[in-house]
Design a protein around this motif. Structure first.
Motif, PDB file in Angstrom:
ATOM      1  N   LEU A 207       1.040  -0.916  -0.011  1.00  0.00           N
ATOM      2  CA  LEU A 207      -0.369   0.081  -0.024  1.00  0.00           C
ATOM      3  C   LEU A 207       0.845   1.295   0.675  1.00  0.00           C
ATOM      4  O   LEU A 207       0.741   2.084  -0.988  1.00  0.00           O
ATOM      5  N   GLU A 208       2.045   1.340   0.752  1.00  0.00           N
ATOM      6  CA  GLU A 208       2.611   2.317   1.198  1.00  0.00           C
ATOM      7  C   GLU A 208       3.331   2.757  -0.091  1.00  0.00           C
ATOM      8  O   GLU A 208       3.199   4.257  -0.700  1.00  0.00           O
ATOM      9  N   ALA A 209       3.477   1.789  -1.107  1.00  0.00           N
ATOM     10  CA  ALA A 209       5.147   1.843  -2.165  1.00  0.00           C
ATOM     11  C   ALA A 209       4.143   2.402  -2.926  1.00  0.00           C
ATOM     12  O   ALA A 209       4.189   3.297  -3.087  1.00  0.00           O
ATOM     13  N   THR A 210       2.753   2.211  -3.514  1.00  0.00           N
ATOM     14  CA  THR A 210       1.689   2.358  -4.339  1.00  0.00           C
ATOM     15  C   THR A 210       1.783   3.712  -4.327  1.00  0.00           C
ATOM     16  O   THR A 210       1.067   4.161  -5.054  1.00  0.00           O
ATOM     17  N   VAL A 211       1.032   4.353  -2.957  1.00  0.00           N
ATOM     18  CA  VAL A 211       1.004   5.501  -2.533  1.00  0.00           C
ATOM     19  C   VAL A 211       2.247   6.661  -2.751  1.00  0.00           C
ATOM     20  O   VAL A 211       1.496   7.811  -3.885  1.00  0.00           O
ATOM     21  N   ILE A 212       3.311   6.223  -2.676  1.00  0.00           N
ATOM     22  CA  ILE A 212       4.500   6.596  -2.886  1.00  0.00           C
ATOM     23  C   ILE A 212       4.373   7.364  -4.297  1.00  0.00           C
ATOM     24  O   ILE A 212       4.789   7.962  -4.624  1.00  0.00           O
ATOM     25  N   GLU A 213       3.889   6.008  -4.662  1.00  0.00           N
ATOM     26  CA  GLU A 213       4.674   6.440  -6.519  1.00  0.00           C
ATOM     27  C   GLU A 213       3.415   7.335  -6.963  1.00  0.00           C
ATOM     28  O   GLU A 213       3.271   8.147  -8.113  1.00  0.00           O
ATOM     29  N   LYS A 216       3.779  10.435  -6.296  1.00  0.00           N
ATOM     30  CA  LYS A 216       5.323  11.229  -7.557  1.00  0.00           C
ATOM     31  C   LYS A 216       4.367  11.970  -9.461  1.00  0.00           C
ATOM     32  O   LYS A 216       5.031  12.397  -9.272  1.00  0.00           O
ATOM     33  N   ASN A 217       3.397  10.766  -9.374  1.00  0.00           N
ATOM     34  CA  ASN A 217       2.823  11.106 -10.547  1.00  0.00           C
ATOM     35  C   ASN A 217       1.514  12.002 -10.129  1.00  0.00           C
ATOM     36  O   ASN A 217       1.248  12.040 -11.247  1.00  0.00           O
TER      37      ASN A 217
END
Ligand SMILES: *Cc1c(COP(=O)(O)O)cnc(C)c1O
Length: 467
Positions: A207-213, A216-217
């Motif tokens: 979840l956190e990795a996707t939120v950060i991505e 960024k976008n």
């Protein structure tokens, strides 16, 4: 008046027929859809139907309707019948209030508020919390998402969507999340489905990795839906860890406990919701684990201002007057609203919170019975995990879709199937707290007996490959 009395007498007669029928034939004879109108007189005609004929027509419909309260119904995430709740619902029908104002609902408003207040206490929400009774779990999730959207961008209530919002839910969550994302204008393409671990729980790191991505976008992370009791496995997402992330990135955390949120009533199992007090909203369906008649869904909101901001037609919520506390129409989706609270209240009042605890615990006990049976019988393969009331298994390599369909078509038992990752299996749901250990063992017995007596109906996967 005479009419009413006659109809109540007729009602009682029909219920006696139904209850006897449930004992005699726990699974109703199946009428094929294309033969329905030939089997039952469902036609609406110019002339009235007279008493005896009318009664016969009603009896036929009652007898042929699928039975959801018997000890051989395991198909859905509800089942059984808590009679004190039925009593309350029958009273609600007779009283026929609408829950929008104190003027027309009187003490029923207090009953609804008492359930909400107690539920908020049980999950550790503070004095600013409140809630409402939406039409069901899907609507509860919808209301949560609307509040999340409006909290992130208050202007969108008048201007429409202006921010590229994204929301997060696990692959195992309920399909209403997809519908709701389209209804709110966020758009289905803006759901990020987060992978679940081997036991069906959302993986917080993913979840956190996707939120950060997404940040960024240029996307605006808005909402995380955590599930307490996933549809197939009955798994509980790790709320505490998800709350760490929603707090860090300023997102709304909703806990969808439609299926198993009722563990709030059990000291032994409420740890499965650890961290729920940190969520922004939480919903549960009393018509699932608690056995009230459909539908009875409750959404609780940690800060009630969000309910007002999103669902009141007035200007933004400033402060709440006593009047508003009793005029529930200001915080509901509908205008006219059925009284879904009374049936839950009659149950809760009559058995006490300790009685609700027993209802919940009984389901986990039955689940243990089923899981142990499957574990101890080599013809079975188990796919599910501890702390779940959904028991997923396969029997003798028989294709689960075929097995469930055949059991249903032959009126043996009504049970469904589901899939998780690569596997498909039978899903037995021990949500009917009126069942006993004997009823669960009986289920396996009827399944095994049917397979043994009807070998030609099944070909195992292995055989299918060999042919
Ligand atoms: C049943 C369920 C819903 C939908 O509830 P309805 O009352 O059927 O609309 C939503 N989420 C989960 C996890 C469910 O099990």
């Amino acid at each position: 008046m005479a009419d009413m009395n006659n109809d109540i007498t007729l009602f009682n007669e029909l219920i006696e027929i139904l209850l006897n029928e449930e004992k005699k034939n726990p699974v109703a004879d199946r009428i094929e859809a294309n033969k329905l109108y030939a089997s039952l007189d469902l036609s609406l005609n110019e002339s009235p139907m007279v008493d005896d004929e009318f009664k016969t027509a009603l009896r036929d419909v009652v007898i042929s309707t699928p039975k959801t309260a018997t000890n051989l119904f395991f198909n859905q995430l509800f089942g059984g019948r808590q009679s004190k709740a039925v009593l309350g619902d029958l009273l609600a029908v007779m009283l026929n209030n609408s829950m929008y104002t104190y003027k027309v609902a009187g003490p029923q408003v207090g009953i609804e508020q008492e359930i909400i207040r107690k539920s908020c206490e049980l999950i550790g929400y503070g004095p600013q919390s409140n809630g409402t009774f939406p039409t069901g779990g899907s609507m509860s999730n919808y209301m949560a998402l609307v509040m999340a959207r409006d909290a992130k961008d208050p202007a969108c209530r008048s201007k429409g969507m202006t921010k590229p919002m994204v929301i997060y839910t696990s692959k195992e969550s309920h399909y209403s999340n997809a519908k709701n994302t389209s209804f709110t204008g966020i758009g289905k393409d803006n759901i990020r489905y987060i992978e679940a671990d081997e036991t069906g729980r959302m993986i917080p790191e993913k979840l956190e990795a996707t939120v950060i991505e997404d940040i960024k976008n240029g996307f605006v992370p808005t909402y995380v839906n955590a599930t307490a009791g996933t549809t197939v496995l009955g798994a509980f997402d790790p709320i505490d860890k998800l709350a760490d992330i929603t707090e860090k990135y300023d997102m709304w955390l909703h806990v969808d406990g439609a299926y198993c949120g009722s563990v709030i009533f059990s000291e032994a199992y409420k740890h499965l919701l650890k961290g729920v007090e940190r969520s922004n909203s939480f919903s549960y369906n009393a018509h699932k684990m608690l056995g009230t008649p459909l539908t009875c869904s409750i959404i609780l909101v940690n800060d009630k201002k969000h309910l007002h901001n999103s669902f009141s037609n007035d200007a933004d919520y400033l402060y709440q007057t006593d009047g508003d506390d009793f005029n529930l129409g200001k915080t509901s989706f509908q205008c006219g609203r059925r009284n879904d609270a009374l049936k839950f209240w009659t149950l809760w009042k009559s058995v006490g919170t300790s009685g609700l605890t027993q209802i919940v615990n009984q389901q986990f006990e039955l689940a243990n019975v089923a899981r142990n049976y499957v574990k101890n019988h080599p013809d079975y393969t188990l796919y599910s995990f501890e702390d779940s009331i959904s028991i997923c298994f396969n029997y003798k390599n028989i294709d689960p879709t075929t097995l469930c369909t055949v059991l249903y078509e032959h009126q043996v038992t009504v049970v469904g199937f589901g899939s998780f990752k690569e596997d498909t299996f039978v899903r037995l749901v021990t949500v009917n707290a009126n069942n006993t250990t004997q009823d669960i063992l009986h289920f396996f017995k009827v399944l095994e007996t049917f397979v043994e007596e009807n070998p030609s109906v099944f070909e195992t996967k292995d055989e299918a490959i060999n042919i």
